[in-house]
Design an enzyme around this catalytic site. Structure first.
Site, PDB file in Angstrom:
ATOM      1  CG  ASP A 117      -7.496   3.801   2.412  1.00 23.93           C
ATOM      2  OD1 ASP A 117      -8.397   3.441   1.611  1.00 23.93           O
ATOM      3  OD2 ASP A 117      -7.510   4.906   2.970  1.00 23.93           O
ATOM      4  CE  LYS A 149      -2.236   1.609   3.588  1.00 21.99           C
ATOM      5  NZ  LYS A 149      -1.896   3.048   3.618  1.00 21.99           N
TER       6      LYS A 149
END
Ligand code: SF4
Length: 239
Positions: free
Chosen positions: A165, A147
């Site tokens: 997220d 991420k």
């Protein structure tokens, strides 16, 4: 915005159960997906991330610090940190004790201070003091996962990556746009589904949509620009 951005930006989502979808929900058509992003773009042509930074290195550090913390919390601590250290060499020279002291208001600050100093050392030793523009090299740094690498590649280098997220995970599942059991599945679905011309900003549009409109507990369906396309059975408008 500052108050609202106090919502967690990087909660762990790997083990979370995807939000409920209608059993009869069908995959979105290409035309529906294009229409959703056309509307996101019309509403916000140049979406921006909310983590303050000066350069690719300070962006990388800010994203590492934002894990399981809030953008607002990170933004309170980083001005003093970046005033002293806005390059890997300066951060490495600052040292773990000083960095820890400067970020002690952020959750998991001990581990994060260690990671920030070590990744700075590695950037100096192995990358000429530069943030690499390569996923593999980024993910090899301490405290940097997929991420974080996606955020840095997108914001610092303009790559069309989509960092999933907690907000994107919820929006992708809840709306039916990109259902998946874990962030990687949602990311892969979005990779396939989002039209090329919208990929660069898709990450920000979806995060902002989740953070300010499609809220976890009380989504603001009445002001949602994709309400008619959304397949969530509990949406409160345009059924
Ligand atoms: S209609 Fe409601 S549930 Fe669906 S995307 Fe919009 S805010 Fe979220």
């Amino acid at each position: 915005m500052a108050k609202k951005s106090a919502r967690k930006s990087a909660t762990k989502v790997g083990k979370r159960k995807p939000p409920k979808r209608a059993k009869s929900a069908k995959p979105w058509t290409n035309a529906q997906i294009a229409e959703a992003f056309r509307r996101f773009q019309a509403a916000n042509p140049e979406p921006k991330g909310e983590l303050q930074h000066i350069n690719p290195f300070t962006l990388l550090v800010a994203v590492v610090l934002s894990a399981q913390a809030t953008d607002a919390g990170v933004n309170k601590a980083t001005p003093a940190l970046f005033a002293l250290a806005d390059t890997p060499a300066k951060m490495a020279a600052l040292g773990e004790d000083r960095v820890r002291d400067l970020i002690k208001t952020i959750g998991l600050f001990r581990t994060k201070a260690k990671n920030v100093v070590e990744l700075s050392r590695r950037l100096v030793a192995g990358h000429g003091g530069q943030v690499p523009r390569a996923r593999e090299a980024l993910e090899a740094l301490p405290g940097v996962g997929r991420k974080t690498a996606n955020v840095v590649l997108n914001i610092a280098f303009g790559e069309p990556t989509i960092a999933v997220d907690t907000h994107i995970f919820r929006v992708g599942n809840r709306t039916g746009l990109a259902p998946g059991k874990n962030p990687l599945e949602v990311e892969q679905k979005l990779e396939q589904a989002v039209p090329a011309q919208y990929k660069r900003h898709a990450h920000h549009w979806l995060i902002l949509h989740g953070r300010y409109t499609c809220l976890a507990r009380k989504p603001r369906c009445e002001s949602c620009v994709i309400a008619d396309l959304c397949q969530w059975p509990e949406k409160t408008v345009a059924k």
